[in-house]
Design a protein around this motif. Structure first.
Motif, PDB file in Angstrom:
ATOM      1  N   LEU A   1      13.660 -10.707  -4.695  1.00  0.00           N
ATOM      2  CA  LEU A   1      13.269  -9.675  -5.646  1.00  0.00           C
ATOM      3  C   LEU A   1      14.160  -8.440  -5.546  1.00  0.00           C
ATOM      4  O   LEU A   1      14.411  -7.761  -6.540  1.00  0.00           O
ATOM      5  CB  LEU A   1      11.804  -9.290  -5.408  1.00  0.00           C
ATOM      6  CG  LEU A   1      10.767 -10.336  -5.824  1.00  0.00           C
ATOM      7  CD1 LEU A   1       9.360  -9.839  -5.522  1.00  0.00           C
ATOM      8  CD2 LEU A   1      10.892 -10.672  -7.302  1.00  0.00           C
ATOM      9  N   GLU A   2      14.654  -8.132  -4.335  1.00  0.00           N
ATOM     10  CA  GLU A   2      15.528  -6.976  -4.182  1.00  0.00           C
ATOM     11  C   GLU A   2      16.818  -7.155  -4.977  1.00  0.00           C
ATOM     12  O   GLU A   2      17.310  -6.209  -5.605  1.00  0.00           O
ATOM     13  CB  GLU A   2      15.853  -6.743  -2.697  1.00  0.00           C
ATOM     14  CG  GLU A   2      14.706  -6.179  -1.873  1.00  0.00           C
ATOM     15  CD  GLU A   2      13.650  -7.211  -1.523  1.00  0.00           C
ATOM     16  OE1 GLU A   2      13.878  -8.409  -1.794  1.00  0.00           O
ATOM     17  OE2 GLU A   2      12.600  -6.815  -0.982  1.00  0.00           O
ATOM     18  N   ASP A   3      17.363  -8.370  -4.958  1.00  0.00           N
ATOM     19  CA  ASP A   3      18.573  -8.648  -5.735  1.00  0.00           C
ATOM     20  C   ASP A   3      18.288  -8.552  -7.235  1.00  0.00           C
ATOM     21  O   ASP A   3      19.114  -8.054  -8.006  1.00  0.00           O
ATOM     22  CB  ASP A   3      19.116 -10.037  -5.404  1.00  0.00           C
ATOM     23  CG  ASP A   3      19.696 -10.116  -4.003  1.00  0.00           C
ATOM     24  OD1 ASP A   3      20.023  -9.047  -3.443  1.00  0.00           O
ATOM     25  OD2 ASP A   3      19.820 -11.225  -3.456  1.00  0.00           O
ATOM     26  N   VAL A   4      17.113  -9.033  -7.643  1.00  0.00           N
ATOM     27  CA  VAL A   4      16.728  -8.933  -9.051  1.00  0.00           C
ATOM     28  C   VAL A   4      16.646  -7.463  -9.465  1.00  0.00           C
ATOM     29  O   VAL A   4      17.139  -7.070 -10.533  1.00  0.00           O
ATOM     30  CB  VAL A   4      15.371  -9.632  -9.299  1.00  0.00           C
ATOM     31  CG1 VAL A   4      14.887  -9.389 -10.731  1.00  0.00           C
ATOM     32  CG2 VAL A   4      15.492 -11.126  -9.033  1.00  0.00           C
TER      33      VAL A   4
ATOM     34  N   VAL B   1       0.835  -1.197   0.000  1.00  0.00           N
ATOM     35  CA  VAL B   1       0.000   0.000   0.000  1.00  0.00           C
ATOM     36  C   VAL B   1       0.874   1.252   0.000  1.00  0.00           C
ATOM     37  O   VAL B   1       0.581   2.233  -0.699  1.00  0.00           O
ATOM     38  CB  VAL B   1      -0.952  -0.008   1.218  1.00  0.00           C
ATOM     39  CG1 VAL B   1      -1.593   1.359   1.418  1.00  0.00           C
ATOM     40  CG2 VAL B   1      -2.033  -1.057   1.028  1.00  0.00           C
ATOM     41  N   VAL B   2       1.964   1.219   0.766  1.00  0.00           N
ATOM     42  CA  VAL B   2       2.898   2.350   0.781  1.00  0.00           C
ATOM     43  C   VAL B   2       3.436   2.603  -0.619  1.00  0.00           C
ATOM     44  O   VAL B   2       3.556   3.756  -1.060  1.00  0.00           O
ATOM     45  CB  VAL B   2       4.060   2.090   1.763  1.00  0.00           C
ATOM     46  CG1 VAL B   2       5.179   3.100   1.557  1.00  0.00           C
ATOM     47  CG2 VAL B   2       3.557   2.155   3.200  1.00  0.00           C
ATOM     48  N   GLY B   3       3.765   1.520  -1.336  1.00  0.00           N
ATOM     49  CA  GLY B   3       4.244   1.681  -2.700  1.00  0.00           C
ATOM     50  C   GLY B   3       3.230   2.388  -3.576  1.00  0.00           C
ATOM     51  O   GLY B   3       3.576   3.250  -4.389  1.00  0.00           O
TER      52      GLY B   3
ATOM     53  N   LEU C   1       9.471   0.270  -4.668  1.00  0.00           N
ATOM     54  CA  LEU C   1       8.359   0.666  -5.523  1.00  0.00           C
ATOM     55  C   LEU C   1       8.172  -0.330  -6.665  1.00  0.00           C
ATOM     56  O   LEU C   1       7.047  -0.682  -7.022  1.00  0.00           O
ATOM     57  CB  LEU C   1       8.605   2.070  -6.085  1.00  0.00           C
ATOM     58  CG  LEU C   1       8.505   3.233  -5.100  1.00  0.00           C
ATOM     59  CD1 LEU C   1       8.926   4.536  -5.761  1.00  0.00           C
ATOM     60  CD2 LEU C   1       7.096   3.370  -4.556  1.00  0.00           C
ATOM     61  N   TRP C   2       9.276  -0.780  -7.244  1.00  0.00           N
ATOM     62  CA  TRP C   2       9.200  -1.800  -8.302  1.00  0.00           C
ATOM     63  C   TRP C   2       8.530  -3.068  -7.777  1.00  0.00           C
ATOM     64  O   TRP C   2       7.694  -3.660  -8.449  1.00  0.00           O
ATOM     65  CB  TRP C   2      10.598  -2.122  -8.823  1.00  0.00           C
ATOM     66  CG  TRP C   2      11.199  -1.069  -9.692  1.00  0.00           C
ATOM     67  CD1 TRP C   2      10.585   0.049 -10.179  1.00  0.00           C
ATOM     68  CD2 TRP C   2      12.541  -1.039 -10.191  1.00  0.00           C
ATOM     69  NE1 TRP C   2      11.464   0.775 -10.940  1.00  0.00           N
ATOM     70  CE2 TRP C   2      12.662   0.134 -10.978  1.00  0.00           C
ATOM     71  CE3 TRP C   2      13.638  -1.878 -10.058  1.00  0.00           C
ATOM     72  CZ2 TRP C   2      13.848   0.478 -11.620  1.00  0.00           C
ATOM     73  CZ3 TRP C   2      14.813  -1.545 -10.692  1.00  0.00           C
ATOM     74  CH2 TRP C   2      14.924  -0.383 -11.471  1.00  0.00           C
ATOM     75  N   VAL C   3       8.931  -3.477  -6.553  1.00  0.00           N
ATOM     76  CA  VAL C   3       8.346  -4.687  -5.957  1.00  0.00           C
ATOM     77  C   VAL C   3       6.851  -4.491  -5.723  1.00  0.00           C
ATOM     78  O   VAL C   3       6.031  -5.351  -6.060  1.00  0.00           O
ATOM     79  CB  VAL C   3       9.053  -5.038  -4.631  1.00  0.00           C
ATOM     80  CG1 VAL C   3       8.317  -6.171  -3.916  1.00  0.00           C
ATOM     81  CG2 VAL C   3      10.507  -5.436  -4.889  1.00  0.00           C
ATOM     82  N   ALA C   4       6.480  -3.330  -5.156  1.00  0.00           N
ATOM     83  CA  ALA C   4       5.078  -3.066  -4.830  1.00  0.00           C
ATOM     84  C   ALA C   4       4.202  -3.057  -6.076  1.00  0.00           C
ATOM     85  O   ALA C   4       3.042  -3.485  -6.042  1.00  0.00           O
ATOM     86  CB  ALA C   4       4.962  -1.732  -4.095  1.00  0.00           C
TER      87      ALA C   4
ATOM     88  N   GLY D   1       4.783  -4.781  -8.775  1.00  0.00           N
ATOM     89  CA  GLY D   1       4.849  -6.050  -9.475  1.00  0.00           C
ATOM     90  C   GLY D   1       5.693  -6.025 -10.734  1.00  0.00           C
ATOM     91  O   GLY D   1       5.524  -6.863 -11.625  1.00  0.00           O
ATOM     92  N   PHE D   2       6.618  -5.057 -10.834  1.00  0.00           N
ATOM     93  CA  PHE D   2       7.455  -4.957 -12.027  1.00  0.00           C
ATOM     94  C   PHE D   2       8.522  -6.044 -12.086  1.00  0.00           C
ATOM     95  O   PHE D   2       9.006  -6.385 -13.163  1.00  0.00           O
ATOM     96  CB  PHE D   2       8.147  -3.594 -12.075  1.00  0.00           C
ATOM     97  CG  PHE D   2       7.218  -2.436 -12.290  1.00  0.00           C
ATOM     98  CD1 PHE D   2       5.996  -2.612 -12.917  1.00  0.00           C
ATOM     99  CD2 PHE D   2       7.562  -1.166 -11.860  1.00  0.00           C
ATOM    100  CE1 PHE D   2       5.137  -1.541 -13.119  1.00  0.00           C
ATOM    101  CE2 PHE D   2       6.709  -0.096 -12.053  1.00  0.00           C
ATOM    102  CZ  PHE D   2       5.484  -0.274 -12.684  1.00  0.00           C
TER     103      PHE D   2
END
Length: 262
Positions: free
Chosen positions: A214-217, A173-175, A198-201, A203-204
């Motif tokens: 996902l952070e490493d990606v 939600v923050v994203g 933001l990318w994670v939130a 779904g990019f």
């Protein structure tokens, strides 16, 4: 429950500076519902040696054992779903009294109980209460200040309450709250950790390797953009990782145009 913070808690422990000094070897592996023993052992070797290894499941398991024996190690086995999965893996980890530890995360209490012994600590995650949810929302939206403007407090608390005590829901939600075309003002230095969240939130990011978070990606994608000169490096940390980046004015105009179209 998914999103309650199991992996985050495990990652905090795994990355702790005292742990990195205490343990000779550390490795992180994600098991999930569908798994192959050879993939698990190959992933462990990659985490331990930072290189790819090939062979049968038995051969790879022996290699893991040989690396760990006689050393104090920390192994995190994330998202394990069955007692069989633990039984398939446990003989690979030597128990030679050096203070090694294995940390499991699972959504199933039976799996945790099966993997443990009489002195094993099973920690059950709990939902955040309303105060904790509101604190997390403030921290993520307002960064270091943790101070929400008074006219937003009432609606902010309602948003936090409606997240149902799930940390992942709050972060997502923050994203959405923080993201817009103007999320990063012109000529500003873009905080890399915030950008990747933001990318994670949104779904990019799609995992291209089951053993990478996902952070490493996201960091990999960002480094690729830097190599293509689409993103400019503003600051790197002592470890060489990107801390802040920026973009050229012309690229910013292209981004805004594209965002309007979509």
């Amino acid at each position: 429950m998914r999103g309650i913070g199991k992996m985050t808690l495990a990652r905090r422990a795994y990355d702790d500076s005292l742990f990195s000094q205490y343990f000779d070897k550390r490795a992180w592996i994600t098991v999930s519902q569908e798994y192959q023993r050879s993939d698990i052992f190959s992933g462990l070797l990659k985490s331990l040696k930072n290189e790819q290894s090939n062979g049968s499941a038995v051969e790879l398991a022996k290699m893991v054992y040989q690396i760990l024996i006689g050393r104090r190690y920390l192994i995190v086995i994330d998202d394990i779903w069955s007692t069989k999965a633990w039984d398939d893996l446990k003989m690979t980890f030597p128990d030679d009294g050096h203070g090694s530890r294995i940390l499991l995360t699972s959504r199933i209490l039976e799996v945790a109980a099966h993997a443990g012994s009489s002195d094993t600590l099973v920690h059950q995650m709990s939902f955040l209460n309303e105060d904790q949810s509101w604190k997390l929302l403030q921290e993520r939206v307002f960064r270091q200040e943790y101070s929400c403007p008074l006219h937003l407090v009432e609606v902010g608390k309602k948003i936090a309450k409606n997240c149902g005590g799930l940390p992942l829901t709050i972060v997502m939600v923050v994203g959405l709250l923080c993201f817009s075309v103007c999320a990063f003002p012109e000529d500003s230095k873009i905080d890399v950790s915030k950008l990747i969240r933001l990318w994670v939130a949104d779904g990019f990011l799609k995992p291209n390797d089951p053993f990478r978070c996902l952070e490493d990606v996201g960091e990999g994608y960002l480094e690729d953009l830097v190599k293509r000169s689409l993103v400019l490096v503003s600051k790197k940390g002592p470890d060489g990782k990107l801390e802040t980046v920026g973009i050229h004015d012309m690229l910013r105009e292209i981004c805004i145009t594209k965002a309007d179209e979509e």
